[in-house]
Design a protein around this motif. Structure first.
Motif, PDB file in Angstrom:
ATOM      1  N   GLU A 234     -10.777   4.479-113.601  1.00 55.37           N
ATOM      2  CA  GLU A 234      -9.516   5.149-113.995  1.00 55.37           C
ATOM      3  C   GLU A 234      -9.280   6.376-113.131  1.00 55.37           C
ATOM      4  O   GLU A 234      -8.174   6.588-112.615  1.00 55.37           O
ATOM      5  CB  GLU A 234      -9.585   5.575-115.466  1.00 55.37           C
ATOM      6  CG  GLU A 234      -9.312   4.443-116.436  1.00 55.37           C
ATOM      7  CD  GLU A 234      -9.593   4.836-117.879  1.00 55.37           C
ATOM      8  OE1 GLU A 234      -9.620   6.047-118.182  1.00 55.37           O
ATOM      9  OE2 GLU A 234      -9.809   3.924-118.700  1.00 55.37           O
TER      10      GLU A 234
ATOM     11  N   LEU B 109      -8.407   5.313-109.498  1.00 52.82           N
ATOM     12  CA  LEU B 109      -7.042   4.793-109.386  1.00 52.82           C
ATOM     13  C   LEU B 109      -6.038   5.952-109.422  1.00 52.82           C
ATOM     14  O   LEU B 109      -5.076   5.976-108.649  1.00 52.82           O
ATOM     15  CB  LEU B 109      -6.751   3.803-110.527  1.00 52.82           C
ATOM     16  CG  LEU B 109      -7.542   2.483-110.506  1.00 52.82           C
ATOM     17  CD1 LEU B 109      -7.198   1.634-111.725  1.00 52.82           C
ATOM     18  CD2 LEU B 109      -7.297   1.684-109.239  1.00 52.82           C
TER      19      LEU B 109
ATOM     20  N   ASP C 199      -2.374   1.263-109.103  1.00 55.38           N
ATOM     21  CA  ASP C 199      -2.541   0.690-110.441  1.00 55.38           C
ATOM     22  C   ASP C 199      -3.717  -0.269-110.563  1.00 55.38           C
ATOM     23  O   ASP C 199      -4.184  -0.546-111.667  1.00 55.38           O
ATOM     24  CB  ASP C 199      -1.266  -0.077-110.855  1.00 55.38           C
ATOM     25  CG  ASP C 199      -0.065   0.835-110.841  1.00 55.38           C
ATOM     26  OD1 ASP C 199      -0.250   2.011-111.218  1.00 55.38           O
ATOM     27  OD2 ASP C 199       1.017   0.400-110.417  1.00 55.38           O
ATOM     28  N   SER C 200      -4.127  -0.827-109.442  1.00 58.40           N
ATOM     29  CA  SER C 200      -5.221  -1.799-109.566  1.00 58.40           C
ATOM     30  C   SER C 200      -6.268  -1.575-108.478  1.00 58.40           C
ATOM     31  O   SER C 200      -5.997  -0.932-107.450  1.00 58.40           O
ATOM     32  CB  SER C 200      -4.680  -3.216-109.447  1.00 58.40           C
ATOM     33  OG  SER C 200      -4.301  -3.447-108.107  1.00 58.40           O
TER      34      SER C 200
ATOM     35  N   GLN D 161      -7.414  -3.664-106.464  1.00 55.88           N
ATOM     36  CA  GLN D 161      -7.082  -4.326-105.194  1.00 55.88           C
ATOM     37  C   GLN D 161      -6.200  -3.437-104.296  1.00 55.88           C
ATOM     38  O   GLN D 161      -6.193  -3.590-103.081  1.00 55.88           O
ATOM     39  CB  GLN D 161      -6.341  -5.655-105.454  1.00 55.88           C
ATOM     40  CG  GLN D 161      -7.240  -6.791-105.891  1.00 55.88           C
ATOM     41  CD  GLN D 161      -7.520  -6.782-107.384  1.00 55.88           C
ATOM     42  OE1 GLN D 161      -7.118  -5.863-108.097  1.00 55.88           O
ATOM     43  NE2 GLN D 161      -8.241  -7.790-107.874  1.00 55.88           N
ATOM     44  N   GLN D 162      -5.486  -2.503-104.935  1.00 53.91           N
ATOM     45  CA  GLN D 162      -4.584  -1.644-104.144  1.00 53.91           C
ATOM     46  C   GLN D 162      -5.300  -0.423-103.552  1.00 53.91           C
ATOM     47  O   GLN D 162      -4.710   0.324-102.782  1.00 53.91           O
ATOM     48  CB  GLN D 162      -3.446  -1.146-105.049  1.00 53.91           C
ATOM     49  CG  GLN D 162      -2.508  -2.249-105.477  1.00 53.91           C
ATOM     50  CD  GLN D 162      -1.531  -1.750-106.538  1.00 53.91           C
ATOM     51  OE1 GLN D 162      -1.827  -0.819-107.277  1.00 53.91           O
ATOM     52  NE2 GLN D 162      -0.376  -2.379-106.605  1.00 53.91           N
TER      53      GLN D 162
END
Lengths: 463, 487
Positions: free
Chosen positions: A304, A307, A313-314, A316-317
Motif C-alpha cells: 500500500e 503504491l 493503483d496496482s 503491475q504499474q
C-alpha cells in the motif's frame, strides 16, 4: 653485599644438576613453542588471506544471474590471523573465522578449528603464550621454592644471619638471584620470538607497540610469581611444604579456578539453546513483535505504501520491481529481531566471561592470560568486533543488490564487481589496552599483594 | 609378614594419615571438587536431555501446524491466503520451512563423567536438504571463551588432580622416615623393610580406592540413575581409573625407592606429571599435525563454490534460462512471486546442491581421512601419556569420543541424503508445482535417535594388561631397590 649474595645463590642454583635439566627441558619447549606458533601463524594467515581473495573472485565472476540468486551465492568474510597470533593464538581456534555474507540471514561465525581437532587439543596448544601461561610459572616455582627454606634445612641460616651481610641484603640478593635466572629464560623467549616476528611480520611497526606491551606484562608477571615463590619459601622454611603450596597455587590458578568459575558462570547465566533461539526468532519474524502484525500483514501494508509513493493503483504499474523492495524491507525488520536476539546472547556471554575474569583476583595466571589475549588481539572482544563488521558488510551488500534488483532482473559480472570486497582491521592498540584494563589493574593488585607478602615474609626472617 | 603385623601397619597408617592435617584438608578439598565435578557433569547431561525434550515438543508443534495448514488448503480448493513462499503445498517451501527434521544423538548417562567432545560437537542437527549439516549447524550456542578455558568434569579431576593428590599422599613414604630419624629404628625391626614400605603403599592405595569409589558410585546413582551400573562401559571405567591410580602409586613408590630427599621426590613426581600430562600430549599434537595436517573446512567451501561457478558457466546457465524465461515461471517480472518462480528456485537449488555435494565429497574425505589418521596414531601412541590414555578411554566409555560423534555425523549425512531423495522428486514435479500433500507429511523421513556409546575400535583388554604390566614392573623394580637400600 647484595652482589655477593646474588653470586653465591646463582652458583648454588646452577651447581645442582636438576636445574640444568630443568633449563634444558625448558629450552626445548621454548624452541618448540616458537616453531609451533610460527607454523600456525604462517599457515593460517596465508590460507585466510588467499581464501578472502578466492571467495571474492568467485563472487564477482559468477556470471549472469538473477541478482537475488547471485546474492545468495554470496561470499565469505574471513577474519585475518592476528599479527601476534604466533605468540598467543588465544581463543582463535574456538571462535572460527568464517562469516557467510548472504541475504536474509545474519551470519554466524563458522568453521571452528577445534571441532575438527582430536582430543589432544584439550591438552592445549603449545606456543609462547601457552608456555608462559601454563608451564613457565611452574618452572619458576621449581627453581625458587627452596631459595630460603634450604638454609633452614641445611642449618646454614644462623651462619647467614650471623654474617656481615644485612637481612635486607640477604633477602634482596636471593630475590635478585631468582630474578636473574627467570630473566635469562625470558631473554631466550624474547630473542627467539623477536627473531621470528621480525622474519614474518610485514607490519612490524604496527606490531611492535603491542609486542613491547606484551613483554612488559610478561616481565611484571614473572616478577610477581618469583616474589611469591621467594616469600613462600621463607615463610614455610620447608622446601617440601613450599613446593606443595606453590604447586597447589599453580594448579588452582591455572586449571582449577578458571574451569570452576566457567562452570559456575554457566549456571548463574544459563545460555539459551539453539532450538529455543531459532523458535523465538522465527516467531518474532513471522508474527511480529508487539502490534507489528504478521509478515503477511506487514507485506500488504508495504505494498500500500509503495503504491501510494509511486501514485499507482496496482503492482503491475510500479516503475520498480516489488520483490526487491520486500526483501529490503524484511532484511531490515528481520535484522532488528536478529540483532536483539544476538545482542542478548552476546550480553549473556559477556556476563559469563566477566564472572570468569573476576576470578583473576584470585589467580594472577588468569589475569595474565586475559591481558595476553587482549594485547595480541586474539580475544573475544576482537572476535565480536569482526562479527559486527562482517554483519555490517553483509547488510551493505544486501542494500546494493536490492537497489539494483529493483530495476534489473539480471546481473552481470560488471555489476558483481561493484560489490565491495570485505576488509577487516582489528581494533587499534588503544582500544585493546582499554579492553585489557581490568586485567592490568588486577595484575597491579597482584603486584601490591606480592610486595605485601615480601614485607611480611621479610619480617619473619629470624632464627 | 603375619596378619597381626599387617593389622598393626593398617592401624598405624590410618592414624598417620588422619593426624596429618594438611593431607586431611587437601583430601577434603579435592573430594569436594570431585563431587562438584560429578554434579556439573550430570547437569550438562540433564541439560542435553531437556534440550532433546524441547526438540521433540518443537518438532510436534511444527508437524501439527504443517498438517493443519495443508488440510486447510486442500479443503479450500488449494487456495492459500498467505505469502506464496510459505505455502506448504510446494515441496520446496516445506523442505525449507517445516520440513527439516532434527537428528539427535541420545546422551549416555556416563556422559556425566566425561564431557569429552560433547561441548564442541553438536549432539543434534537440523537436517536441511541444501546445506550440509556440518556447514550450517555448529552445535549449541556456546561461549567460545568458556570452551577455551575447558570443562570441570570428573575426567579432569581424575586425570589431573588425583595424581597430584596421590603424589602428596605418597611422595615421602620412605624419605620422611629418614628425615624424621625413624629410619634407624625401623632398620632394627625383624620385618623386611622392603615389604613394610610396599605394604604401606598398598594400604594407602586400597584406602584411597575404597574411599574414592564409595563416594563416586552412590553419588552418580543419585544424580543420573542406576542404568549405567549394568553396562560394561561403567565397569571398564572403574577398572581403568583404578589402574590409573595404581600407576601413580607405583610410580611414587618407584621414585621413593631411589632414596632421594622428600623435596626431590616431590619435584620429580610433579615433573613427571607435568611431562606426561601436558608436555607429551602437546608434543604429540605438534608431530601429528605435521605428519597428518588437517585441512581447513574453508578449502571445502572453496571447492564447492568453484564447482558451482563452473556449473553456471554452461549447464546451470541453460537451466536458469529455461526456468526463468519459461512463460509459466515468469520470474523475470520480479514483482509478483508466481508458483513457477517457487518451483524454479527449487529446481535450481537442488541441481546446485547436487553439484556442491559432489564437489565437497572429495574435500570432505580428505578432511575426515586426516582426522581419522590422527586418531589412529593417537591410539597407537597413547601409552606415552597415562593422562591421554585415560582421557581417551573415559570419553570412549562415556560416549563422548570423537569417533562416536563422527559415527553420528555419518548417520546424519545418510539421513540427509534420504531426505533429499524424498524432497527432490517432489520439487521437480512440474505439472502443478504444488506437489506436497497431507499424505507426504507422514512420509517425511525421520531420524532414529540413539545412544552412541560403543567403544569397539579400542582394544581395552590389551590396554588394561599393558597398564597392569607397567605398574607391576614399577612395583617390582621399586621393591628390589628397597631391599637393596635396606642392605
Amino acid at each position: 653485599m647484595i652482589g655477593i649474595v646474588v653470586k653465591k645463590e646463582l652458583k648454588e642454583i646452577f651447581r645442582t644438576s636438576r636445574i640444568a635439566w630443568l633449563f634444558a627441558g625448558l629450552l626445548v619447549l621454548i624452541a618448540l613453542s616458537v616453531y609451533n606458533g610460527y607454523t600456525y601463524y604462517t599457515s593460517h594467515s596465508s590460507l585466510l588471506k588467499e581464501s578472502q581473495e578466492v571467495t571474492y573472485k568467485q563472487f564477482i565472476s559468477q556470471g549472469n544471474k538473477n541478482p537475488h540468486l547471485g546474492a545468495h551465492f554470496g561470499f565469505y568474510a574471513y577474519k585475518p590471523t592476528a599479527d601476534l597470533a604466533m605468540i598467543d593464538n588465544g581463543i582463535e581456534d574456538y571462535t572460527g573465522s568464517s562469516f557467510y555474507l548472504e541475504p536474509h540471514k545474519r551470519g554466524i561465525i563458522k568453521f571452528r578449528e577445534v571441532t575438527d581437532a582430536t582430543s589432544l587439543k584439550s591438552f592445549g596448544f603449545l606456543n609462547i603464550g601457552y608456555l608462559i601461561q601454563f608451564i613457565f610459572p611452574l618452572f619458576i616455582f621449581l627453581i625458587c621454592h627452596n631459595i630460603f627454606s634450604k638454609e633452614w634445612e641445611n642449618g646454614t641460616i644462623k651462619l647467614l644471619l650471623g654474617s656481615k651481610v644485612g637481612r635486607r641484603d640477604i633477602y634482596m640478593g636471593k630475590l635478585l638471584a631468582c630474578l636473574c635466572v627467570v630473566s635469562m629464560l625470558i631473554g631466550i623467549i624474547l630473542f627467539l620470538s623477536s627473531t621470528v616476528l621480525i622474519a614474518t611480520s610485514a607490519n612490524l611497526e604496527k606490531v611492535m607497540g603491542s609486542y613491547l606491551i606484551y613483554l612488559s606484562g610478561l616481565c611484571l608477571f614473572s616478577v610477581i610469581l618469583t616474589s611469591i615463590a621467594v616469600s613462600v619459601s621463607l615463610l614455610t622454611r620447608s622446601s617440601t611444604l613450599s613446593l606443595v603450596i606453590l604447586a597447589g597455587f599453580w594448579l588452582m590458578g591455572v586449571f582449577l579456578l578458571p574451569r570452576l568459575a566457567g562452570e559456575i558462570s554457566k549456571h548463574v547465566y544459563p545460555a539459551i539453546t539453539s532450538v529455543k533461539f531459532d523458535h523465538v526468532t522465527f516467531n518474532e519474524m513471522q508474527y511480529g513483535v508487539g502490534d507489528e502484525g504478521t509478515k503477511d500483514y506487514r507485506r500488504e501494508k508495504l505494498l500500500e505504501r509503495t503504491l501510494a509513493e509511486y501514485h499507482v493503483d496496482s503492482i503491475q504499474q510500479l516503475p520498480v520491481y516489488f520483490i526487491p523492495i520486500t526483501i529490503e524491507f524484511f532484511e531490515e525488520s528481520d535484522g532488528k529481531v536478529m540483532d536483539r536476539a544476538y545482542s542478548a546472547v552476546d550480553q549473556n556471554q559477556a556476563r559469563q566471561n566477566g564472572l570468569v575474569r573476576s576470578v583473576a583476583m584470585l589467580s594472577p595466571f588468569l589475569a595474565f592470560r586475559d591481558f595476553s589475549m587482549h594485547v595480541t588481539a586474539t580475544d573475544m572482544e576482537t572476535h565480536n568486533d569482526f562479527s559486527e563488521k562482517a554483519e555490517q558488510h553483509r547488510r551493505k551488500i544486501g542494500v546494493i543488490v536490492d537497489e539494483y534488483y529493483q530495476k534489473h532482473v539480471e546481473a552481470t559480472n560488471e555489476f558483481w564487481k561493484t560489490v565491495p570486497q570485505f576488509q577487516y582491521e582489528p581494533p587499534g592498540l588503544t582500544h585493546r589496552l582499554v579492553a585489557a584494563g581490568p586485567a592490568m589493574l588486577i595484575m597491579l593488585g597482584w603486584t601490591l599483594a606480592a610486595i605485601a607478602l615480601m614485607i611480611f615474609s621479610y619480617r619473619k626472617m629470624t632464627v | 609378614m603375619n596378619r597381626l603385623m599387617l593389622q598393626t601397619i593398617v592401624k598405624h597408617e590410618i592414624k598417620l594419615l588422619v593426624r596429618n592435617k594438611v593431607l586431611v584438608y587437601l583430601f577434603s578439598i579435592i573430594f569436594f571438587m570431585l563431587l562438584s565435578a560429578l554434579w556439573i557433569g550430570s547437569s550438562m547431561y540433564k541439560k542435553q536431555l531437556s534440550t532433546i525434550r524441547q526438540i521433540k515438543a518443537y518438532d510436534k508443534e511444527i508437524t501439527d501446524s504443517l498438517r493443519e495448514r495443508i488440510t486447510r488448503i486442500e479443503k479450500e480448493d488449494m487456495i492459500y491466503p498467505g505469502f506464496i513462499w510459505d505455502d506448504p503445498t510446494f515441496a520446496y517451501n516445506t523442505a525449507r520451512n517445516e520440513g527439516p527434521q532434527f537428528a539427535v544423538k541420545q546422551p549416555f548417562s556416563l556422559q556425566a563423567l566425561t564431557v569429552g567432545q560433547s561441548d564442541l560437537q553438536p549432539f543434534y542437527y537440523k537436517v536441511n536438504i541444501t546445506r550440509k549439516q556440518y556447514l550450517t549447524y555448529d552445535g549449541e550456542i556456546g561461549n567460545s571463551f568458556l570452551q577455551f578455558i575447558g570443562n570441570f568434569d570428573f575426567a579432569f579431576v581424575v586425570v589431573y588432580l588425583f595424581p597430584l593428590l596421590i603424589i602428596v599422599f605418597t611422595y615421602n613414604v620412605l624419605s620422611s622416615e629418614k628425615e624424621q630419624g625413624t629410619w634407624v629404628l625401623l632398620k632394627t625391626s625383624n620385618q623386611s623393610l622392603g615389604r613394610l614400605i610396599t605394604a604401606r603403599i598398598a594400604i594407602r592405595y586400597l584406602l584411597f580406592i575404597m574411599f574414592f569409589w564409595m563416594i563416586v558410585t552412590p553419588v552418580l546413582v543419585l544424580l543420573v540413575g542406576v542404568d549405567f551400573f549394568f553396562t560394561t562401559n561403567w565397569w571398564w571405567t572403574v577398572i581403568c581409573v583404578s589402574l590409573y591410580f595404581s600407576f601413580w602409586f607405583a610410580l611414587s613408590m618407584f621414585i621413593n625407592s631411589f632414596s632421594f630427599s622428600s623435596t626431590l621426590n616431590a619435584m620429580t613426581l610433579i615433573f613427571i606429571w607435568l611431562f606426561t600430562g601436558i608436555i607429551v600430549p602437546n608434543l604429540l599434537q605438534i608431530g601429528l599435525n605435521k605428519i597428518y595436517p588437517i585441512p581447513s573446512r574453508i578449502s571445502m567451501v572453496t571447492e564447492e563454490r568453484n564447482a558451482l561457478n563452473q556449473y553456471f558457466e554452461k549447464d546451470g546457465q541453460t537451466l536458469t534460462k529455461e526456468v526463468f524465461n519459461n512463460p509459466r515461471t515468469m520470474i523475470r517480472q520480479a514483482s509478483i512471486v508466481t508458483p513457477g518462480m517457487v518451483y524454479g528456485y527449487g529446481v535450481i537449488v537442488y541441481k546446485s546442491q547436487e553439484i556442491k555435494d559432489a564437489a565437497a565429497a572429495v574435500a570432505e574425505r580428505k578432511l575426515y581421512g586426516q582426522i581419522e589418521r590422527q586418531q589412529n596414531a593417537i591410539q597407537r601412541l597413547q601409552l606415552l601419556s597415562p593422562a591421554l590414555l585415560l582421557q581417551e578411554q573415559l570419553s570412549a566409555f562415556a560416549g563422548t569420543h570423537w569417533r562416536q560423534f563422527n559415527k553420528f555425523s555419518i548417520d546424519v549425512d545418510t539421513f540427509r541424503r534420504e531426505t533429499q531423495r524424498f524432497y527432490f522428486p517432489k520439487m521437480a514435479e512440474e505439472s502443478t508445482f504444488r506437489s506436497f500433500t497431507l499424505k507426504d507429511v507422514d512420509a517425511i523421513p525421520r531420524f532414529n535417535p540413539k545412544v552412541y556409546a560403543d567403544y569397539g575400535w579400542t582394544d581395552i583388554p590389551a590396554l588394561v594388561l599393558t597398564y597392569i604390566g607397567v605398574t607391576v614392573v614399577l612395583l617390582l623394580t621399586a621393591y628390589k631397590r628397597l631391599l637393596a637400600i635396606v642392605k
